[in-house]
Design a protein around this motif. Structure first.
Motif, PDB file in Angstrom:
ATOM      1  N   PRO A 235      -2.802  11.333   6.653  1.00 25.26           N
ATOM      2  CA  PRO A 235      -1.563  11.440   6.199  1.00 25.26           C
ATOM      3  C   PRO A 235      -1.122  11.214   4.753  1.00 25.26           C
ATOM      4  O   PRO A 235      -0.040  11.594   4.519  1.00 25.26           O
ATOM      5  CB  PRO A 235      -0.997  10.176   6.959  1.00 25.26           C
ATOM      6  N   THR A 236      -2.318  11.241   3.991  1.00 28.23           N
ATOM      7  CA  THR A 236      -1.871  11.146   2.476  1.00 28.23           C
ATOM      8  C   THR A 236      -2.214  12.307   1.949  1.00 28.23           C
ATOM      9  O   THR A 236      -2.159  12.525   0.569  1.00 28.23           O
ATOM     10  CB  THR A 236      -2.360   9.914   1.858  1.00 28.23           C
TER      11      THR A 236
ATOM     12  N   GLY B  11      -3.057   4.704   5.969  1.00 29.21           N
ATOM     13  CA  GLY B  11      -3.128   5.686   4.998  1.00 29.21           C
ATOM     14  C   GLY B  11      -4.427   6.414   5.743  1.00 29.21           C
ATOM     15  O   GLY B  11      -4.704   7.590   5.193  1.00 29.21           O
TER      16      GLY B  11
ATOM     17  N   GLN C 194       4.847   4.651  10.400  1.00 29.41           N
ATOM     18  CA  GLN C 194       4.979   5.198  11.723  1.00 29.41           C
ATOM     19  C   GLN C 194       5.011   3.891  12.800  1.00 29.41           C
ATOM     20  O   GLN C 194       3.960   3.688  13.791  1.00 29.41           O
ATOM     21  CB  GLN C 194       3.924   5.959  12.374  1.00 29.41           C
TER      22      GLN C 194
ATOM     23  N   LEU D 212       0.856  -1.105  -0.006  1.00 22.89           N
ATOM     24  CA  LEU D 212       0.054   0.127  -0.027  1.00 22.89           C
ATOM     25  C   LEU D 212       0.972   1.243   0.003  1.00 22.89           C
ATOM     26  O   LEU D 212       0.496   2.413  -0.555  1.00 22.89           O
ATOM     27  CB  LEU D 212      -1.048   0.130   1.448  1.00 22.89           C
ATOM     28  N   GLY D 213       1.983   1.288   0.568  1.00 24.34           N
ATOM     29  CA  GLY D 213       2.765   2.494   0.677  1.00 24.34           C
ATOM     30  C   GLY D 213       2.529   3.297   1.599  1.00 24.34           C
ATOM     31  O   GLY D 213       3.240   4.405   2.135  1.00 24.34           O
ATOM     32  N   THR D 214       1.450   3.085   2.346  1.00 28.95           N
ATOM     33  CA  THR D 214       0.811   4.230   3.264  1.00 28.95           C
ATOM     34  C   THR D 214       0.764   3.614   4.631  1.00 28.95           C
ATOM     35  O   THR D 214       0.233   4.101   5.600  1.00 28.95           O
ATOM     36  CB  THR D 214      -0.487   4.458   2.886  1.00 28.95           C
TER      37      THR D 214
ATOM     38  N   ASP E 236       4.261  11.866   5.803  1.00 29.28           N
ATOM     39  CA  ASP E 236       4.993  11.968   7.178  1.00 29.28           C
ATOM     40  C   ASP E 236       6.128  11.107   7.190  1.00 29.28           C
ATOM     41  O   ASP E 236       6.788  10.944   8.129  1.00 29.28           O
ATOM     42  CB  ASP E 236       3.900  11.797   8.443  1.00 29.28           C
TER      43      ASP E 236
ATOM     44  N   ASP F 233       1.526   6.766  -1.139  1.00 30.63           N
ATOM     45  CA  ASP F 233       2.695   7.153  -0.247  1.00 30.63           C
ATOM     46  C   ASP F 233       1.883   7.946   0.761  1.00 30.63           C
ATOM     47  O   ASP F 233       0.532   8.451   0.801  1.00 30.63           O
ATOM     48  CB  ASP F 233       3.694   7.711  -1.021  1.00 30.63           C
ATOM     49  N   ARG F 234       2.733   8.475   1.709  1.00 26.44           N
ATOM     50  CA  ARG F 234       2.051   9.415   2.775  1.00 26.44           C
ATOM     51  C   ARG F 234       3.279  10.769   3.103  1.00 26.44           C
ATOM     52  O   ARG F 234       4.459  10.482   2.886  1.00 26.44           O
ATOM     53  CB  ARG F 234       1.727   8.727   4.048  1.00 26.44           C
TER      54      ARG F 234
END
Lengths: 469, 285
Positions: B177-178, A234, A202, A197-199, B207, B204-205
């Motif tokens: 975040p995105t 995400g 953290q 997903l890439g997201t 942060d 992607d995001r």
């Protein structure tokens, strides 16, 4: 069930072997030689199983729980259907292993779409159940809420670099835990696959729920570390999964005192202090374990009574009855209960004691032919005015413990014997044998014993808890 | 059996080869089309660098370029923000070539959080131009980092906000975040009615790495870009009121905590949180 053979694995392996062989002829296997890799297919169920999959229901699972439903789907023509039985009929639970290992290291999450015939929480769902590796990389998402609308769910991989040859694609366990819990319903899962997903970001790993734990223990004992991984998705939501210990790297501040293996098992090698910390993929986990193995104890005296004259609750000398808990979570209790292992001798260690109780209600103990309860007690703390009392409770015929919330004593049809160890006997640093007569309230009612509670102000170790004639 | 399989394999190889060739042609085509697209989408044209801070000197900010807003402003800087802004190194410092603005959860002069807000007011102000910064934002519910421009006449009678104008180059909600937002505010199009467009980063995001946030501001338009993607243009025709973007503006970079745009932090919000700025650059045509 559709099971495809992975011919391409064989081809890869064959080609790999040929290459290795050729290389071997010329100059030996160089250090850069790469191992044969496994297929990277992340799809599990799209409209049918993808890439060769098995279905193994867990022992005791409702046999008809899983089917492929051609009438319901989020996308395409079919979905996975799970029929969860009503309370009392069992549960739905299974693992779906790939017929050959897959390289999932390029993905960051297991994703799927799901809906249910009613709002529900799925008890446990995840991936990494693999009998061959003892579930080395198991991931568990607990109490996943599910609604009557199709919604996409994401279960992140704690550290994908570990999953370069994983078989456990998907598993779940869901059942009605009591009559009020949801049961007798259906949920569907579709488009089940590993994705990048890439997201997923953290990472915030934790052990011991992020708490810095203290463990007083002894040389030779073992304990196990459990951990979690939390990511921010995400969508901005945090999601926490239980990550098997093998996702973590463990560190001991003193490896001569304590070591940890990849299964999260801590072994105490010597007397002293050591701090155990952990990380996932270089990120330090919140929480730690400080092991203090400077306790100086010996094993309790081995019981000598004949097995057919005792009912044992906790002893390595006898077969023990089923115990529900060694620390019934009484309101206001500060008592912490852990387990020690001294050689082959298992011990119960109670610290920070005010009060707590051992409960055995499934089933209760019929001690009609018994006359005493035996306990071996080893007081660890040096308290100026030590006190330690036990009480044994019969819950009566109504099937529940009835306790006066003010006094802690029995009400309704419950009966109890209270026993205080004389303070002169409360000497720390040695085993004290305690024999409590089943008299008082238990003189005429001891066929539904359900609880042994204690109160006091000393840290103590318990062993050899049994009723005898 | 083996022979058959070999035959099949070699056959497959041939098919593959021809397919790969097709893909190659496709790729070449795509490449050319790709070039055309990027030529169409000129992200930025102003190239005359007039101001830059690369944050190359560790310690405090360059005082000839930056000053600080301190305190809680009026009504939480007009947005019910929860933080107390300071100029302490705990909240704003330059380390390892990066400006670090840190939001902390701490009791400070009656506020529950501290953070920082820096600005170029009276030190660097400009009408039109390309304003660009490379930033890594923090994350979590209630985090509100921003890189924005404010008209230098907000304190003059008749020009109080929003009449003085505001250009938000980048605003970010920690709980999304995105996504970032780019806006202009002016009379009749301010606060919740600002002219805004949001941009979502694909796969992607914001942060987890640095991204370039910029605008190109000309007499008739403001172009908004993230990295190499031009995602919006706001022109005089787009604003639902008077166009007020025709006088000098100054730069503000801040990390707010809470406030009407994001809501308050919750128990999941991790503190402290850092907003990192690699550079700020301003160009003229």
């Amino acid at each position: 069930m559709k099971i495809k053979k992975h011919t391409y694995i064989k081809i890869t392996v064959t080609l790999g072997l040929i290459l290795v062989t050729l290389t071997g002829c010329e100059r030996g296997l160089s250090e850069e030689a790469e191992l044969a890799t496994f297929p990277t297919n992340g799809d599990i169920f799209i409209d049918s199983f993808v890439g060769g999959l098995d279905y193994f229901p867990f022992g005791g699972s409702f046999a008809e729980a899983f089917s492929v439903d051609q009438n319901e789907s989020f996308m395409g023509t079919a979905s996975m259907r799970f029929d969860i039985p009503v309370f009392g009929v069992g549960f739905g639970g299974a693992t779906f292993p790939s017929t050959g290992p897959r390289d999932l290291s390029g993905y960051d999450a297991l994703t799927f779409w799901a809906k249910a015939s009613r709002g529900a929480d799925i008890n446990e769902i995840g991936f990494g159940v693999n009998g061959d590796t003892n579930n080395q990389y198991q991931v568990t998402l607990q109490n996943m809420p599910i609604t009557t609308n199709w919604k996409k769910y994401t279960i992140p991989i704690p550290d994908a670099s570990k999953l370069n040859q994983e078989i456990g694609m998907f598993w779940y366990a869901e059942g009605a835990e009591n009559a009020a819990d949801e049961g007798g319903y259906t949920f569907w899962i579709d488009e089940l696959k590993f994705e990048r997903l890439g997201t997923i970001a953290q990472p915030r790993p934790a052990i011991f729920n992020g708490i810095d734990e203290m463990l007083q223990t002894v040389k030779g004992s073992t304990t196990t570390i459990t951990g979690t991984q939390t990511f921010n998705l995400g969508t901005g939501e945090d999601i926490m999964v239980i990550a098997a210990p093998s996702y973590f790297n463990f560190m001991s501040s003193d490896e001569s005192i304590a070591i940890v293996n990849e299964r999260g098992e801590v072994t105490i090698l010597d007397s002293g202090k050591a701090i155990i910390t952990a990380s996932i993929d270089g990120v330090l986990a919140k929480g730690s374990l400080t092991v203090d193995s400077s306790l100086n104890i010996s094993s309790a005296p081995t019981p000598t009574r004949a097995a057919n004259t005792v009912i044992s609750v906790y002893s390595n000398a006898y077969t023990n009855v089923n115990v529900d808990t060694f620390n019934g979570n009484f309101g206001g209790s500060t008592t912490q209960t852990t387990f020690l292992k001294l050689g082959n001798d298992d011990l119960i260690f109670n610290t920070n004691v005010n009060f707590a109780g051992i409960q055995f209600q499934n089933p209760t103990i019929d001690a009609s032919s018994m006359n005493f309860l035996h306990l071996d007690v080893f007081i660890v703390s040096d308290t100026s005015s030590p006190s330690l009392s036990f009480n044994i409770r019969d819950r009566g015929a109504n099937g529940e413990l009835n306790t006066n919330v003010n006094t802690g004593g029995p009400t309704e049809d419950d009966q109890q014997i209270d026993f205080t160890i004389p303070s002169a006997q409360l000497v720390s640093g040695q085993w004290i044998s305690v024999d409590i007569p089943l008299t008082g309230g238990l003189a005429t009612q001891k066929n539904n014993l359900a609880q042994i509670a204690f109160s006091g102000n000393v840290d103590f170790i318990l062993d050899n808890i049994y009723f005898y004639e | 059996m083996n022979k058959m399989m070999n035959a099949k394999t070699s056959n497959m190889n041939r098919i593959y080869t021809s397919k790969i060739w097709n893909y190659f042609i496709l790729l070449v085509l795509l490449f050319y089309i790709g070039c055309n697209t990027s030529e169409e989408q000129t992200v930025a044209t102003f190239s005359n660098l007039v101001m830059q801070d690369e944050f190359d000197v560790d310690g405090t900010l360059n005082s000839s370029l930056w000053t600080y807003d301190i305190g809680t402003g009026m009504n939480g800087w007009g947005n019910n923000e929860l933080q107390y802004y300071t100029d302490r190194p705990e909240n704003v410092t330059v380390q390892n070539g990066v400006l670090i603005i840190t939001a902390r959860q701490e009791d400070f002069n009656g506020a529950a959080y501290t953070s920082a807000r820096i600005k170029t007011e009276d030190l660097f102000e400009q009408t039109y131009g390309r304003f660009e910064a490379r930033i890594r934002v923090p994350f979590g519910q209630g985090m509100w980092p921003a890189f924005w421009l404010l008209g230098n006449n907000c304190n003059e009678p008749g020009f109080t906000w929003p009449q003085c104008g505001e250009i938000d180059i980048m605003e970010f909600r920690g709980q999304e975040p995105t996504i970032i937002h780019g806006s202009v505010h002016g009379p009749e199009y301010s606060a919740g009615n600002a002219i805004t467009k949001s941009y979502q980063l694909p796969n992607d995001r914001f942060d987890t790495g640095f991204h370039v946030f910029g605008i190109e501001w000309a007499p008739d338009y403001v172009n908004y870009y993230v990295d190499d993607v031009l995602y919006n243009q706001i022109t005089r025709e787009d604003v639902t009121g008077e166009w007020v973007l025709d006088h000098p503006f100054y730069i503000i970079i801040n990390l707010a905590v809470g406030g009407s745009f994001v809501g308050s932090p919750n128990s999941d919000t991790v503190f402290p949180q850092n907003m990192l700025v690699d550079y700020v650059r301003v160009y003229k045509k």
